[in-house]
Design an enzyme around this catalytic site. Structure first.
Site, mmCIF file in Angstrom:
data_model
loop_
_atom_site.group_PDB
_atom_site.id
_atom_site.type_symbol
_atom_site.label_atom_id
_atom_site.label_comp_id
_atom_site.label_asym_id
_atom_site.label_seq_id
_atom_site.Cartn_x
_atom_site.Cartn_y
_atom_site.Cartn_z
ATOM 1 C CD GLU A 17 41.311 45.974 40.581
ATOM 2 O OE1 GLU A 17 42.257 46.170 39.804
ATOM 3 O OE2 GLU A 17 40.269 45.382 40.230
ATOM 4 N N GLY A 46 30.069 37.798 34.230
ATOM 5 C CA GLY A 46 30.278 38.381 35.552
ATOM 6 C C GLY A 46 29.126 39.303 35.930
ATOM 7 C CG HIS A 58 45.287 40.867 33.123
ATOM 8 N ND1 HIS A 58 45.890 42.100 33.238
ATOM 9 C CD2 HIS A 58 44.005 41.110 32.812
ATOM 10 C CE1 HIS A 58 45.009 43.042 33.001
ATOM 11 N NE2 HIS A 58 43.851 42.479 32.739
ATOM 12 N NE ARG A 91 40.895 38.592 33.473
ATOM 13 C CZ ARG A 91 40.574 39.754 32.868
ATOM 14 N NH1 ARG A 91 40.193 40.782 33.609
ATOM 15 N NH2 ARG A 91 40.614 39.872 31.578
ATOM 16 N NE ARG A 148 35.307 44.633 37.315
ATOM 17 C CZ ARG A 148 35.721 45.235 36.195
ATOM 18 N NH1 ARG A 148 35.936 46.515 36.183
ATOM 19 N NH2 ARG A 148 35.878 44.546 35.085
ATOM 20 N N GLY A 172 49.296 33.931 54.949
ATOM 21 C CA GLY A 172 49.711 34.480 56.238
ATOM 22 C C GLY A 172 50.266 35.882 56.068
ATOM 23 C CG ASP A 204 36.316 41.092 40.225
ATOM 24 O OD1 ASP A 204 37.545 40.877 40.276
ATOM 25 O OD2 ASP A 204 35.771 41.758 39.322
HETATM 26 O O1 F6P Z 1 36.394 41.826 36.832
HETATM 27 C C1 F6P Z 1 37.562 41.086 36.652
HETATM 28 C C2 F6P Z 1 38.790 41.980 36.582
HETATM 29 O O2 F6P Z 1 39.918 41.131 36.460
HETATM 30 C C3 F6P Z 1 38.953 42.937 37.745
HETATM 31 O O3 F6P Z 1 39.398 42.303 38.924
HETATM 32 C C4 F6P Z 1 39.898 43.941 37.155
HETATM 33 O O4 F6P Z 1 39.778 45.206 37.757
HETATM 34 C C5 F6P Z 1 39.460 44.023 35.709
HETATM 35 O O5 F6P Z 1 38.736 42.811 35.456
HETATM 36 C C6 F6P Z 1 40.583 44.190 34.728
HETATM 37 O O6 F6P Z 1 40.034 44.314 33.467
HETATM 38 P P1 F6P Z 1 40.889 44.340 32.111
HETATM 39 O O7 F6P Z 1 41.049 42.923 31.687
HETATM 40 O O8 F6P Z 1 40.014 45.109 31.189
HETATM 41 O O9 F6P Z 1 42.186 44.983 32.407
#
Ligand code: F6P
Length: 359
Positions: free
Chosen positions: A233, A114, A266, A269, A185, A199, A141
């Site tokens: 966030e 990243g 998470h 992700r 972030r 929406g 992000d």
């Molecule tokens: O940069 C990716 C991210 O998922 C951000 O969006 C988030 O703030 C951060 O990493 C969370 O990190 P961690 O996995 O350390 O909680």
């Protein structure tokens, strides 16, 4: 025969396994040997470095769609660039990484990372002298300059969309609003894109100043008595600390708006990699392998106008400079963040979504 290494660093996201599998596949067709470095710089700095050699079926094609990294991304508290700097051990750490790369006798390293990882690679470039360093941008992000796409973003938008789609049903049952706090972030791309997909009634992102009273009036003026407010966030409200969704929730409750907060965290992700992210991963893997053949180094793959090309890491670093936002006190800005000219902002406004004080 060339020997290339692959390493995933920083936070994980969906799409990492696709790019790893495609690099292996493309490299094998060229007759190259591929090794995977385990646990990012954590594994690279170990003595001996922790690696695996790819063979046919090391990462089966049917697993290439799964989230997470087959090679792992390392432990956040292990010795990495950030913790080494904090503990005053950066020189030792860099020496270890350099030695490991020499020991591994790599012709090229493909670093999938990243914004932070790519910046650190450029700032510590001496480590990679004598081999080709090719970077591939991944992040949910979407805060990397000079590329219109990053691996993992599309799947994260989909995950967030699925999460909000489910919430909307319970929101309707109870005539209440959900304030969903997204990741991202300091960058609002994830909230903006998912907000348009579902929406949302409001999308609050760090790059656009918002007014809590305008948000309250907007929600009160809706014909619906339920819906979703997405808040990124990185958003803050002057004079308040804590999670932005909770701050906004308290203000809405005080104004008589029935609401709850929700944190997908998470799960953004995770999730099977979308087709679009898999196509992107394949384009970037192909571009990275071509860059190795062309003897390039210190470059990053980037998508612009649907075409994947390499750009210099120096240009990436210069373009990503983060400075104080002149419009919002205490907030940082960068070329990679949502700009006031971003067309999706106008689309959102045209659809009656509150996106802050854009005028
Ligand atoms: O940069 C990716 C991210 O998922 C951000 O969006 C988030 O703030 C951060 O990493 C969370 O990190 P961690 O996995 O350390 O909680």
């Amino acid at each position: 025969m060339k020997k290339i290494g692959i390493m995933t660093t920083g936070g994980d996201c969906s799409g990492l396994n696709t790019v790893i599998e495609r690099i292996y596949h493309g490299a094998t067709l060229r007759g190259w040997k591929v090794i995977g470095i385990l646990d990012g710089t954590d594994g690279l700095s170990a003595n001996p470095p922790r690696v695996i050699e790819f063979k046919n079926n090391t990462l089966p094609i049917e697993n290439a769609r799964l989230a997470g990294s087959f090679l792992h991304n390392g432990r956040a508290d292990a010795l990495n660039f950030e913790t080494a700097i904090e503990r005053g051990k950066i020189e030792q750490f860099n020496k270890k990484l350099r030695q490991s790369l020499l020991d591994l006798k790599l012709d090229a390293l493909i670093l999938i990372g990243g914004n932070g990882s790519l910046s650190l690679a450029w700032c510590n470039k001496e480590i990679y002298k004598g081999l080709q360093l090719i970077c591939i941008p991944k992040t949910i992000d979407m805060d990397i300059p000079l590329t219109s796409k990053t691996i993992g973003f599309d799947t994260a938008v989909q995950q967030l969309t699925n999460f909000c789609d489910q919430l909307l049903l319970t929101a309707r049952s109870h005539h209440r609003w959900f304030i969903v706090q997204t990741m991202g972030r300091e960058c609002g791309q994830l909230a903006l894109n998912a907000g348009i997909a579902i929406g949302a009634s409001a999308i609050i992102i760090p790059e656009i100043k918002y007014d809590i009273n305008s948000l309250i009036s907007h929600i009160k003026s809706q014909t619906n008595d339920y819906g979703i407010i997405l808040v990124s966030e990185g958003v803050y409200l002057r004079g308040h600390s804590g999670k932005p969704a909770e701050i906004i929730s308290r203000k809405l409750t005080a104004a008589g708006i029935v609401n709850r907060t929700a944190f997908p965290e998470h799960t953004q992700r995770a999730g099977d990699t979308t087709a679009s992210d898999r196509i992107l991963a394949t384009q970037m893997a192909d571009c990275a392998l071509k860059a190795i053949s062309n003897k390039e180094t210190y470059v990053m793959t980037a998508i612009n106008n649907c075409e994947c090309k390499t750009i210099g890491l120096n240009d990436f670093f210069a373009a990503g400079e983060i400075s104080d936002d002149p419009k919002i006190l205490g907030v940082k800005t960068s070329d990679a963040y949502v700009s006031p000219e971003e067309p999706l902002l106008q689309v959102a406004a045209d659809m009656g979504i509150y996106i802050g004080e854009t005028k």
